[in-house]
Write an enzyme that holds these catalytic residues in place. Structure first.
Site, PDB file in Angstrom:
ATOM      1  N   CYS A 170       2.467   4.719  -0.285  1.00 51.85           N
ATOM      2  CA  CYS A 170       1.821   3.401  -0.267  1.00 51.85           C
ATOM      3  C   CYS A 170       2.331   2.592   0.935  1.00 51.85           C
ATOM      4  O   CYS A 170       3.289   2.971   1.611  1.00 51.85           O
ATOM      5  CB  CYS A 170       2.092   2.666  -1.579  1.00 51.85           C
ATOM      6  SG  CYS A 170       3.764   1.994  -1.749  1.00 51.85           S
ATOM      7  N   CYS A 199       6.062   1.526   0.740  1.00 54.90           N
ATOM      8  CA  CYS A 199       6.950   2.661   1.031  1.00 54.90           C
ATOM      9  C   CYS A 199       6.961   2.963   2.521  1.00 54.90           C
ATOM     10  O   CYS A 199       8.010   3.246   3.098  1.00 54.90           O
ATOM     11  CB  CYS A 199       6.532   3.901   0.242  1.00 54.90           C
ATOM     12  SG  CYS A 199       6.908   3.783  -1.523  1.00 54.90           S
ATOM     13  N   GLU A 231       9.292   7.386  -3.555  1.00 56.61           N
ATOM     14  CA  GLU A 231       9.737   7.445  -2.165  1.00 56.61           C
ATOM     15  C   GLU A 231      10.789   6.374  -1.883  1.00 56.61           C
ATOM     16  O   GLU A 231      11.839   6.651  -1.297  1.00 56.61           O
ATOM     17  CB  GLU A 231       8.562   7.245  -1.200  1.00 56.61           C
ATOM     18  CG  GLU A 231       7.496   8.292  -1.297  1.00 56.61           C
ATOM     19  CD  GLU A 231       6.373   7.937  -2.270  1.00 56.61           C
ATOM     20  OE1 GLU A 231       5.229   8.310  -1.998  1.00 56.61           O
ATOM     21  OE2 GLU A 231       6.639   7.290  -3.301  1.00 56.61           O
ATOM     22  N   CYS A 246       8.274   2.889  -6.213  1.00 54.59           N
ATOM     23  CA  CYS A 246       7.738   4.245  -6.087  1.00 54.59           C
ATOM     24  C   CYS A 246       8.879   5.241  -5.915  1.00 54.59           C
ATOM     25  O   CYS A 246       9.996   4.876  -5.555  1.00 54.59           O
ATOM     26  CB  CYS A 246       6.815   4.335  -4.871  1.00 54.59           C
ATOM     27  SG  CYS A 246       5.369   3.267  -4.977  1.00 54.59           S
TER      28      CYS A 246
END
Length: 94
Positions: free
Chosen positions: A42, A45, A7, A5
């Site tokens: 998520c 993360c 992040e 992701c």
């Protein structure tokens, strides 16, 4: 399947560049470029953030626009996180 992701990518890149402390992250996202709701990180993360950020101080800014956003701490989004301090061996534990 698990992917990387934005992040996690941002945190890993910052660490690779020598950054060792973090105060906040802003997250904006939606399907097909259309933002309809706040986008929370998520679980994977959140765990990576917990390993490199102080849960009660690190702020997560979830935004729909510059004027419409929510701010919470990592600790609020990930209570009872598996933190690095858990791995520290206490005297007499083993």
């Amino acid at each position: 399947s698990m992917t990387i992701c934005a992040e996690r990518s941002a945190i890993v890149q910052a660490i690779a560049a020598g950054k060792q402390s973090f105060r906040s992250i802003a997250i904006v996202g939606g399907k097909h470029g259309k933002i309809e709701d706040y986008c929370a990180p998520c679980g994977v993360c959140r765990q990576v953030m917990a390993e490199f950020c102080h849960p009660e101080e690190f702020q997560i800014i979830m935004a729909k626009s510059p004027e419409d956003y929510q701010v919470c701490t990592l600790g609020e989004l990930l209570p009872k996180a598996f933190l690095p301090k858990i791995l520290e061996v206490e005297q007499g534990y083993f």
